[in-house]
Design an enzyme around this catalytic site. Structure first.
Site, PDB file in Angstrom:
ATOM      1  N   CYS A  44      37.554  45.004  37.252  1.00 24.78           N
ATOM      2  CA  CYS A  44      37.197  44.310  36.015  1.00 24.78           C
ATOM      3  C   CYS A  44      35.718  43.984  36.052  1.00 24.78           C
ATOM      4  CB  CYS A  44      38.018  43.026  35.850  1.00 24.78           C
ATOM      5  SG  CYS A  44      37.760  42.224  34.238  1.00 24.78           S
TER       6      CYS A  44
ATOM      7  N   LYS B 194      44.470  41.207  17.389  1.00 25.20           N
ATOM      8  CA  LYS B 194      45.007  40.091  18.170  1.00 25.20           C
ATOM      9  C   LYS B 194      43.941  39.571  19.137  1.00 25.20           C
ATOM     10  CE  LYS B 194      49.843  41.467  17.827  1.00 25.20           C
ATOM     11  NZ  LYS B 194      51.086  41.817  18.566  1.00 25.20           N
TER      12      LYS B 194
ATOM     13  N   CYS C 225      63.437  39.487  27.123  1.00 25.08           N
ATOM     14  CA  CYS C 225      62.353  40.295  27.695  1.00 25.08           C
ATOM     15  C   CYS C 225      62.720  41.773  27.655  1.00 25.08           C
ATOM     16  CB  CYS C 225      62.071  39.860  29.131  1.00 25.08           C
ATOM     17  SG  CYS C 225      60.772  40.818  29.918  1.00 25.08           S
TER      18      CYS C 225
ATOM     19  N   ASP D 251      20.733  25.435  43.203  1.00 23.90           N
ATOM     20  CA  ASP D 251      21.406  26.702  43.488  1.00 23.90           C
ATOM     21  C   ASP D 251      20.981  27.805  42.516  1.00 23.90           C
ATOM     22  OD1 ASP D 251      23.570  28.331  44.794  1.00 23.90           O
ATOM     23  OD2 ASP D 251      24.358  28.276  42.753  1.00 23.90           O
TER      24      ASP D 251
END
Length: 620
Positions: free
Chosen positions: A80, A215, A315, A590
């Protein structure tokens, strides 16, 4: 797709002048003067006939509870290009060696097998499916499968605008886009990467190409984005969106806990308070979503209630992972490797036997998870003793209406985040940032004059005895059980001296890591909420408000930080304010340390506190 929907077939059959049809169903054409009722009865009779002739669903894909699995999700990759906080750790996950992942041919072989058994919908997932180089070719070949009605994709939207025209051309018919915030700065915080505007471009492109609905999946997390529910719902007024609010669910590496979950009923109550006329839509068979529509709006909203009201009983989903394992339940641990059997030369019948056995072992529901949920504290929209994460969320200082107008007008996206910038007479600009939701009420806080020192006021009660040690000098937590609840407010500050180079990069928002002010501000908010976990003897405080402000001081090349915390309870919140300011300062260090290590943190101090038996304190 290759198979026409039943309604389309009926229209074709009824439109024919023939006296019979290939299905063998008796046909009678009504005369011109026959009533509409006769035509309606004929249509009903033919529908019943056609349904009666339909082949029975595959026994292979039917489990022991009678659930028929017609929906297959195929993961194309483990990779990803984002690092969403609720999905995976910042460093990513250990990837499976490429040789162990399904090849394109293996994906298509398995898809073909499942479609032959009755699967009529395939959704491509990841990881992020659109980073797989051959995703367009995979969609094109899936489109050729006879019996497959829907090919969908769930994507983070980063590559969508560029790839969607090709995907639509080869047969992609449904899109789900993940988007958890409408605030660009918060987007960067949640996904740990830039890309908000690219996701928006992807949504615009999907609408432009005629997908309806588009969607949009929004995972709702307490203390992070539950304050944006109404903003998301408002998008459906003029756009063909189905905004789907998803209950926060546990996955490996997302540090999940029940306190972060906002339940469906709580979300629904929030929306109903704004739009009491909200209408419930009929639920589709095997749907995971409870759909609602605001009258007069073009789109709709939905709720995915995986945790509070599971849909295990209906399901119809199966999943194939990127490395070829079949999962019959998203929450289950049991998997069977179809890849290994494929590569061992298993025949189609052998594969079907293995698939059928796995489906047959599917449980009634993911029971262990719901036993935990049943025993957990319920979600509550109000501040409760266990809910310290309910604080005022980060919002753009622009009004929502003006922000949305910018985002959606003409399918354009903003080129800069909604960060207040003021041009100064010298030609340079000064940047301010605040977590306060009301820009008008907080305008004074953005003025340099508002940082004037306050004078001491009220009684200055002190104690010569340390309160966090017992009579023998051992560390002890103060018992506040008998103290009265009062309104407590504390303000703390810190200063970070950056030096000229780092200061200029922060001022111009040019750091490679991202917007240092935004990240530091969010870190300060998070730190205030977690103080009792960082400071051992601090009490857990249910904060009702946290505000972190950062101001650039060009004369000292510094960032001035001010943190304010508020709560009602028996103990003060000065530690929360001090922790917030300190962690915001550390975060700035940082963010800037790659540019310069000659950075100084100083003046971490309490500015004021009110409430409590010891009286108020205001630093001179």
């Amino acid at each position: 797709m290759a198979v026409r929907p039943l309604s389309r077939m009926l229209r074709w059959l009824l439109g024919s002048s023939a006296r019979s049809c290939s299905s063998g169903a008796p046909v009678t054409q009504p005369r011109p003067r026959e009533s509409a009722q006769a035509a309606s009865e004929e249509l009903s009779r033919r529908r019943q006939f056609l349904r009666g002739q339909a082949a029975p669903f595959s026994a292979i894909l039917t489990d022991s509870f009678g659930r028929q699995h017609s929906y297959l999700r195929i993961s194309l990759t483990e990779k990803c290009n984002l690092r969403c906080q609720y999905c995976m750790p910042e460093e990513g996950v250990q990837l499976t060696p490429k040789a162990n992942l399904l090849t394109t041919e293996e994906i298509l072989t398995l898809a073909r097998l499942f479609v032959k058994e009755g699967v009529d919908k395939i959704r491509l997932t990841g990881g992020e499916p659109l980073i797989r180089p051959d995703v367009v070719d995979i969609v094109a070949q899936l489109q050729q499968l006879e019996g497959l009605r829907t090919i969908g994709v769930t994507t983070n939207g980063i590559n969508l605008a560029r790839m969607l025209p090709q995907l639509q051309k080869v047969g992609l018919s449904a899109i789900n886009i993940s988007l958890d915030t409408l605030v660009p700065a918060k987007f960067e915080f949640i996904v740990r990467r830039k890309g908000f505007h690219r996701v928006m471009e992807g949504i615009h492109k999907a609408i432009e190409l005629g997908y309806n609905p588009v969607k949009v999946n929004c995972v709702v997390m307490r203390g992070l984005n539950e304050d944006e529910l109404l903003d998301f719902a408002a998008l459906t007024e003029g756009l063909p969106l189905d905004v789907r609010f998803i209950e926060y669910m546990p996955f490996d590496g997302n540090k999940w806990n029940f306190k972060k979950m906002v339940s469906y009923k709580e979300m629904l109550d929030t929306v109903r308070q704004q739009w009491p006329e909200l209408e419930k839509l009929p639920e589709e068979e095997s749907s995971t979503a409870k759909a609602f529509k605001i009258p007069g709006f073009q789109g709709q909203i939905s709720f995915i209630t995986s945790m509070s009201e599971h849909f295990c009983g209906t399901c119809n989903r199966l999943r194939i992972t990127a490395d070829g394992n079949l999962k019959v339940c998203l929450f289950g641990n049991s998997e069977v490797s179809l890849r290994d059997h494929l590569r061992a030369g298993a025949s189609e019948q052998e594969l079907l036997r293995i698939i059928g056995a796995a489906v047959g072992r599917k449980k009634r529901q993911h029971a262990e998870l719901f036993l935990m949920f049943r025993d957990s504290p319920p979600a509550n929209p109000s501040i409760s003793s266990w809910d310290a994460l309910h604080v005022e969320g980060l919002r753009s200082r622009m009004s929502f209406s003006s922000q949305m107008a910018t985002l959606w007008k003409g399918y354009r996206v903003p080129q800069t985040p909604p960060l207040a910038q003021q041009q100064l007479g010298s030609g340079s600009f000064q940047r301010y940032y605040t977590s306060h939701a009301d820009s008008d009420a907080n305008s004074k806080c953005l003025s340099p004059g508002s940082w004037a020192s306050a004078a001491p006021s009220g009684p200055q009660l002190t104690s010569e005895q340390l309160t966090h040690v017992d009579s023998e000098g051992r560390a002890a937590m103060v018992d506040v059980g008998r103290k009265p609840d009062t309104e407590r407010v504390a303000v703390a500050s810190a200063v970070v001296l950056l030096g000229p180079v780092a200061f200029k990069l922060v001022q111009q928002n040019q750091l490679k890591k991202g917007d240092a002010l935004v990240v530091a501000q969010l870190a300060g908010v998070q730190a205030a909420k977690l103080t009792s976990q960082l400071i051992p003897l601090c009490h857990h405080v249910a904060l009702s408000h946290v505000q972190v402000q950062l101001e650039l001081d060009s004369t000292r090349h510094a960032v001035e930080i001010r943190a304010s915390c508020r709560a009602r309870g028996p103990t003060g919140v000065e530690m929360e304010a001090l922790t917030s300011a300190a962690v915001a300062a550390l975060t700035l260090y940082d963010m800037c340390k790659a540019v310069s290590r000659d950075i100084v943190l100083e003046e971490i101090k309490l500015i004021s506190k009110t409430g409590g038996q010891r009286g108020d304190f205001h630093r001179a």
